[in-house]
Design a protein around this motif. Sequence first.
Motif, mmCIF file in Angstrom:
data_model
loop_
_atom_site.group_PDB
_atom_site.id
_atom_site.type_symbol
_atom_site.label_atom_id
_atom_site.label_comp_id
_atom_site.label_asym_id
_atom_site.label_seq_id
_atom_site.Cartn_x
_atom_site.Cartn_y
_atom_site.Cartn_z
ATOM 1 N N UNK A 117 0.735 -1.175 0.029
ATOM 2 C CA UNK A 117 0.119 -0.145 -0.109
ATOM 3 C C UNK A 117 0.780 1.119 -0.157
ATOM 4 N N UNK A 118 1.877 1.119 0.769
ATOM 5 C CA UNK A 118 2.723 2.368 0.799
ATOM 6 C C UNK A 118 3.388 2.806 -0.437
ATOM 7 N N UNK A 119 3.849 1.723 -1.000
ATOM 8 C CA UNK A 119 4.882 1.622 -2.154
ATOM 9 C C UNK A 119 4.033 2.303 -3.359
ATOM 10 N N UNK A 131 12.922 3.692 -1.966
ATOM 11 C CA UNK A 131 13.073 4.832 -0.884
ATOM 12 C C UNK A 131 12.014 4.678 0.173
ATOM 13 N N UNK A 132 10.786 4.298 -0.400
ATOM 14 C CA UNK A 132 9.588 4.093 0.490
ATOM 15 C C UNK A 132 9.757 3.122 1.359
ATOM 16 N N UNK A 138 12.963 1.659 8.319
ATOM 17 C CA UNK A 138 13.765 2.536 9.181
ATOM 18 C C UNK A 138 12.991 2.753 10.433
ATOM 19 N N UNK A 139 11.620 3.233 10.192
ATOM 20 C CA UNK A 139 10.516 3.090 11.283
ATOM 21 C C UNK A 139 10.267 1.918 12.058
ATOM 22 N N UNK A 144 18.036 1.658 8.118
ATOM 23 C CA UNK A 144 18.118 1.502 6.488
ATOM 24 C C UNK A 144 18.745 2.614 5.571
ATOM 25 N N UNK A 145 19.275 2.329 4.710
ATOM 26 C CA UNK A 145 19.678 3.535 3.641
ATOM 27 C C UNK A 145 19.674 2.711 2.373
#
Length: 213
Positions: A117-119, A131-132, A138-139, A144-145
């Motif tokens: 959903x986010x992507x 990046x999403x 990360x959350x 993450x990078x």
Amino acid sequence: MEYSKNQEKILQRLKTRGPQSVKIMSNQLDMTTMGVRQHLTELGKKGVVKQTQEEKQTRGRPVRLWKLTKSGHENFTDSYSQITLELIEVIRSSLGEDSLNVLIEKRHEPLLEKYKKAMKDAGEALELRIETLAELRNHEGYMTEVRLTPAGWLLIENHCPIRAVAECCQQLCHSELEIFQELFRERAEVERIDHLLAGARRCAYRITEMQDF
């Protein structure tokens, strides 16, 4: 254990970049070499960093690098508790490995849908989707990078907040790789090129866009 702001910067640098020389940390963290050495000495006394053997350089003398100790890695928060490990062992011993795998699959499905959903909301560009995903991870505590290399995108996870659980139940690692592969299915190939539990200092995934896309 308490650390100064500069000591926290040094620990963060060693966590995300691996073993570092005093000179590199001085340049990257905007500190004097003497200041970095003093902080490293204090951190060494606390048992969270140590020096490596001398590393050969392309030019000049070999240098000693500094890296995190096991205690140093444990300074970074892990989102698990002893009771989680105990529950896994109870399920495994009472209900069997198959039942444990079923529970992992139950975790797999909502996590996959959350990421999808986010992507989707991020748009069609592969870079934005990667990046999403990195932001979501990360959350969740993975530090993450994202990096673009000639061989493709790298999704790098410098910390594993479920490491102790994953060591006890490595099906979790397999499940997460499957999630990443499903997220980019028909768009890009995903392979794990570094694995913390295989001895690497981090987990890293190469994401390569398919040529015919």
